[in-house]
Design a protein around this motif. Structure first.
Motif, PDB file in Angstrom:
ATOM      1  N   UNK A 249     -39.142  15.304  23.560  1.00 52.31           N
ATOM      2  CA  UNK A 249     -38.653  16.123  22.450  1.00 52.31           C
ATOM      3  C   UNK A 249     -38.606  15.303  21.162  1.00 52.31           C
ATOM      4  N   UNK A 250     -38.190  14.060  21.277  1.00 51.26           N
ATOM      5  CA  UNK A 250     -38.052  13.203  20.093  1.00 51.26           C
ATOM      6  C   UNK A 250     -39.394  12.705  19.560  1.00 51.26           C
ATOM      7  N   UNK A 251     -40.345  12.427  20.446  1.00 51.70           N
ATOM      8  CA  UNK A 251     -41.562  11.734  20.021  1.00 51.70           C
ATOM      9  C   UNK A 251     -42.813  12.601  19.919  1.00 51.70           C
ATOM     10  N   UNK A 252     -42.896  13.687  20.655  1.00 47.66           N
ATOM     11  CA  UNK A 252     -44.092  14.530  20.602  1.00 47.66           C
ATOM     12  C   UNK A 252     -43.968  15.514  19.449  1.00 47.66           C
ATOM     13  N   UNK A 253     -45.044  15.685  18.705  1.00 46.72           N
ATOM     14  CA  UNK A 253     -44.972  16.513  17.503  1.00 46.72           C
ATOM     15  C   UNK A 253     -45.829  17.764  17.562  1.00 46.72           C
ATOM     16  N   UNK A 254     -47.051  17.616  18.034  1.00 42.60           N
ATOM     17  CA  UNK A 254     -48.016  18.708  17.941  1.00 42.60           C
ATOM     18  C   UNK A 254     -48.207  19.407  19.281  1.00 42.60           C
ATOM     19  N   UNK A 255     -48.810  20.569  19.221  1.00 49.85           N
ATOM     20  CA  UNK A 255     -49.161  21.290  20.439  1.00 49.85           C
ATOM     21  C   UNK A 255     -50.089  20.440  21.300  1.00 49.85           C
ATOM     22  N   UNK A 256     -51.011  19.747  20.668  1.00 47.72           N
ATOM     23  CA  UNK A 256     -51.923  18.860  21.401  1.00 47.72           C
ATOM     24  C   UNK A 256     -51.141  17.778  22.136  1.00 47.72           C
ATOM     25  N   UNK A 257     -50.162  17.157  21.472  1.00 47.23           N
ATOM     26  CA  UNK A 257     -49.302  16.157  22.115  1.00 47.23           C
ATOM     27  C   UNK A 257     -48.644  16.738  23.363  1.00 47.23           C
ATOM     28  N   UNK A 258     -48.068  17.925  23.221  1.00 46.74           N
ATOM     29  CA  UNK A 258     -47.345  18.544  24.329  1.00 46.74           C
ATOM     30  C   UNK A 258     -48.269  18.933  25.469  1.00 46.74           C
ATOM     31  N   UNK A 259     -49.465  19.409  25.154  1.00 50.84           N
ATOM     32  CA  UNK A 259     -50.422  19.755  26.213  1.00 50.84           C
ATOM     33  C   UNK A 259     -50.837  18.511  26.995  1.00 50.84           C
ATOM     34  N   UNK A 260     -51.122  17.432  26.292  1.00 53.67           N
ATOM     35  CA  UNK A 260     -51.531  16.198  26.967  1.00 53.67           C
ATOM     36  C   UNK A 260     -50.400  15.663  27.833  1.00 53.67           C
ATOM     37  N   UNK A 261     -49.196  15.600  27.285  1.00 52.33           N
ATOM     38  CA  UNK A 261     -48.047  15.070  28.013  1.00 52.33           C
ATOM     39  C   UNK A 261     -47.710  15.938  29.229  1.00 52.33           C
ATOM     40  N   UNK A 262     -47.712  17.250  29.038  1.00 55.19           N
ATOM     41  CA  UNK A 262     -47.404  18.163  30.139  1.00 55.19           C
ATOM     42  C   UNK A 262     -48.446  18.048  31.244  1.00 55.19           C
ATOM     43  N   UNK A 263     -49.699  17.917  30.878  1.00 58.90           N
ATOM     44  CA  UNK A 263     -50.753  17.732  31.878  1.00 58.90           C
ATOM     45  C   UNK A 263     -50.477  16.487  32.709  1.00 58.90           C
ATOM     46  N   UNK A 264     -50.106  15.392  32.063  1.00 63.75           N
ATOM     47  CA  UNK A 264     -49.792  14.153  32.788  1.00 63.75           C
ATOM     48  C   UNK A 264     -48.591  14.338  33.712  1.00 63.75           C
ATOM     49  N   UNK A 265     -47.561  15.016  33.229  1.00 65.25           N
ATOM     50  CA  UNK A 265     -46.372  15.246  34.051  1.00 65.25           C
ATOM     51  C   UNK A 265     -46.698  16.124  35.259  1.00 65.25           C
ATOM     52  N   UNK A 266     -47.463  17.175  35.042  1.00 64.97           N
ATOM     53  CA  UNK A 266     -47.840  18.059  36.146  1.00 64.97           C
ATOM     54  C   UNK A 266     -48.709  17.323  37.163  1.00 64.97           C
TER      55      UNK A 266
END
Length: 123
Positions: free
Chosen positions: A15-32
């Motif tokens: 929440x603190x470090x990710x800014x863009x939709x692209x950031x969130x998609x990449x991070x979520x993919x890694x978490x999943x």
């Protein structure tokens, strides 16, 4: 199945470090991908699962223009995404239950925990 729980500290960092939709998609993919969750309620991989969760949660179409990938998210949006990601990983809640939409034969259907998620008629 090797399933892990995502910790609050990891979500807070996102929440603190990710800014863009692209950031969130990449991070979520890694978490999943590292979580051990099952794909099969309309997707078969971590990227498609992330897209299927995040874009509808932001009221965006699955085929949203690439220009939107660099759009910055608001704090409210980031907190909502973090909640959904945590529920997907920690509770193994299928994405269609989180978005209340499942696709069958090219048509969207409202779904929630009271119904079975429709599967491909070819499976």
């Amino acid at each position: 199945m090797n399933h892990f729980q995502i910790e609050d500290a990891i979500l807070d960092e996102a929440i603190a470090e990710l800014s863009t939709l692209h950031d969130w998609l990449r991070w979520t993919t890694s978490q999943f991908a590292s979580s051990g969750i099952f794909f099969g309620h309309g997707t078969d991989n971590a990227w498609d699962e992330a897209v299927s969760l995040l874009l509808p949660a932001l009221s965006l179409p699955i085929d949203a223009p690439k220009e939107l990938m660099h759009a910055r998210l608001t704090s409210t949006e980031k907190n909502r995404l973090a909640e959904l990601i945590a529920e997907r990983i920690n509770d193994c809640t299928p994405v269609p239950y989180l978005t209340n939409t499942a696709w069958f034969a090219g048509m969207p259907f409202y779904v929630d925990e009271r119904v079975l998620i429709p599967r491909s008629p070819f499976a």
